[in-house]
Design an enzyme around this catalytic site. Sequence first.
Site, PDB file in Angstrom:
ATOM      1  N   ARG A  76       5.264   2.016   3.383  1.00 32.00           N
ATOM      2  CA  ARG A  76       6.615   1.696   3.859  1.00 32.00           C
ATOM      3  C   ARG A  76       7.657   1.995   2.790  1.00 32.00           C
ATOM      4  O   ARG A  76       7.335   2.017   1.599  1.00 32.00           O
ATOM      5  CB  ARG A  76       6.723   0.211   4.193  1.00 32.00           C
TER       6      ARG A  76
ATOM      7  N   ASP B 130       0.819  -1.220   0.000  1.00 31.09           N
ATOM      8  CA  ASP B 130       0.000   0.000   0.000  1.00 31.09           C
ATOM      9  C   ASP B 130       0.850   1.266   0.000  1.00 31.09           C
ATOM     10  O   ASP B 130       0.324   2.368   0.208  1.00 31.09           O
ATOM     11  CB  ASP B 130      -0.988  -0.009   1.165  1.00 31.09           C
TER      12      ASP B 130
HETATM   13  C1  G6P Z   1       2.208  -1.445  10.439  1.00 28.22           C
HETATM   14  C2  G6P Z   1       1.933  -0.183  11.194  1.00 28.22           C
HETATM   15  C3  G6P Z   1       3.210   0.351  11.782  1.00 28.22           C
HETATM   16  C4  G6P Z   1       3.894  -0.704  12.614  1.00 28.22           C
HETATM   17  C5  G6P Z   1       4.084  -1.936  11.798  1.00 28.22           C
HETATM   18  C6  G6P Z   1       4.726  -3.083  12.560  1.00 28.22           C
HETATM   19  O1  G6P Z   1       2.998  -1.176   9.319  1.00 28.22           O
HETATM   20  O2  G6P Z   1       1.367   0.787  10.342  1.00 28.22           O
HETATM   21  O3  G6P Z   1       2.942   1.494  12.522  1.00 28.22           O
HETATM   22  O4  G6P Z   1       5.130  -0.267  13.046  1.00 28.22           O
HETATM   23  O5  G6P Z   1       2.859  -2.349  11.258  1.00 28.22           O
HETATM   24  O6  G6P Z   1       3.836  -3.661  13.376  1.00 28.22           O
HETATM   25  P1  G6P Z   1       4.134  -5.039  14.102  1.00 28.22           P
HETATM   26  O7  G6P Z   1       3.151  -5.002  15.214  1.00 28.22           O
HETATM   27  O8  G6P Z   1       3.926  -6.135  13.111  1.00 28.22           O
HETATM   28  O9  G6P Z   1       5.572  -4.984  14.563  1.00 28.22           O
HETATM   29 ZN    ZN Z   2       1.833  -0.681   4.426  1.00 29.24          ZN
END
Ligand code: G6P
Ligand code: ZN
Length: 585
Positions: A302, A299
Amino acid sequence: MGPAVVTVETSAFDGQKPGTSGLRKKTTVFQQEHYVENFVQATLSAVGEDVLRGKELVVGGDGRFYNDVMIQKILRICAANGVGKVVVGQHGLLSTPAVSALIRSLGSAGGFILTASHNPGGADNDCGIKYNVSNGGPAPEGVTAKIFDNTKTISSYKTVEGMADVDLATCGVTAVEVLDGFTVEVVDSTTNYVELMDKVFDLSAIKSLLSRPDFEFTYDGMHGVAGPYARRIFHEELGVPLASLHNCEPSETFGGGHPDPNLTYASELVARMGLTSSGAKSGASPDAIPDFGAAADGDADRNMVLGKEFFVTPSDSLAVIAANANCIPFFRDAGGLKSVARSMPTSAAADLVAERNSFPMFQVPTGWKFFGNLMDSGELGKEDLTPLICGEESFGTGSNHIREKDGIWAVLCWLSILAARNEDPAAPLVSVEDIVKDHWSTFGRNYYSRYDYENVESDKAAKVMDGLTAKIKAFKEQGAAALGMDDAPGFEISDCDEFEYFDKVDGSVSSHQGWRFMFADGSRFVFRLSGTGSVGATIRLYIEKYEKDDIDKPTAVALEGLVKVALDFSDLVALTGRKEPTVIT
Ligand code: G6P
Ligand code: ZN
């Protein structure tokens, strides 16, 4: 007979609790009859019929399998619930940052984003849906809790019978005769976002950099929604040849891949940049390697940034962008950066930049929504902290230009920094590696790595975490001696806790946000359970070691001792049966 609003009886599904980034499940779960409808109705009811009546919402997604079906369902339920208008990206495509930008520039009431982000897509993989509110950011906890409550008690939803599928291929307005009138406007997916980028950056300076004969740029859209934005910005606006933009055609299954921009999953780009999946040099001939490479997730929120044979960790990327914010008109014109924020597991590299510049630095739990309050603090009657740059170790970087992290924006930040360092076209190129190494020699280096253990049985993961909780308790009650670390000389834990965040802006408290173990020299290891997996548990281990002067070692060498201590200390290998992590970043 024209289309008519009908009430359909349904029963509640278990587990429709929105996680860190909305509801994310296997596609087959979403395909169950009424599943999507229940969640969408629960969301609209949580936001409030009075708030939404006659108002506008934005809808779009990353192009994964089943999004097209979900979009038509959303349109019907919105129409039946009295929403006035829905703005949809052409072909249903909008990146997460583009939805955030669109909600803000149109002044919409909110929007639905259809994505499971970096999780693979397709009939056997994942789908997702998330609601963003009128500031363009993810729904706050108060709203998601209400949504979840509604999903538990829902007994019916409203939809429109006899409403034909709206053609999403052609831009324009479709009116549906229902209630007080309902329209759908299909808009070009990229235009609004490109206009914003043009305001934030000096695109002509970037264009000069990209036209240097000694500077080669490459981008990998990972078959996600970043592709159309990359083509529009890097090719049409900035003149990069299309041949340098790879995997930029959105695919329902992301080409069968895992659309996550890291050293393991973006293997094509990583190899092209002369690296292996461990970040080591692959030995390819440097002449054939581009000077700058980047990728996005499904999306497009990142990003991963690479130089020639050089990986920039997301934590360093955040620090470098913050240290060089004045290269970017958005920050410079606002009088310079005012504050920096990072998620707790992100390295402290950005803290050093904040300290040197006397900016306030915020450390928040994992999850982008925590940054939103800091960005809107001025509107909430507190000190205005913007402009603000924020980032996470999970390859997310962004600022208050929108309320989501932004993959293309991060690349444009790096290109702006490179353009500023390379103003003289006759001078030898200052590379990504040069910029990062300069940064380390000024601030010192935070060696950093993350080990992921994916799909661990939940009960085994719980055992690891219970063990860590017990160690923290023992430390608090009896001190370091109680931790039994005699066989790890040189590693004495100076403090440990379960991270808890008090949000000064809205007064909320978030507890149990990760187990932290700190050492006297500033090193630390942190364990966390991922909030974004869709099966079993994912254990993350984050390892960080600061060196002021010794900045030139391979990361794996610098962190070897600390990794061993963390694994012994947690007993992870024995408790989970996992000898190796699934992914190292
Ligand atoms: C998504 C969220 C981020 C978060 C990431 C990792 O991309 O938008 O804000 O840092 O997930 O999340 P997790 O809980 O899998 O480490
Ligand atoms: Zn994403």
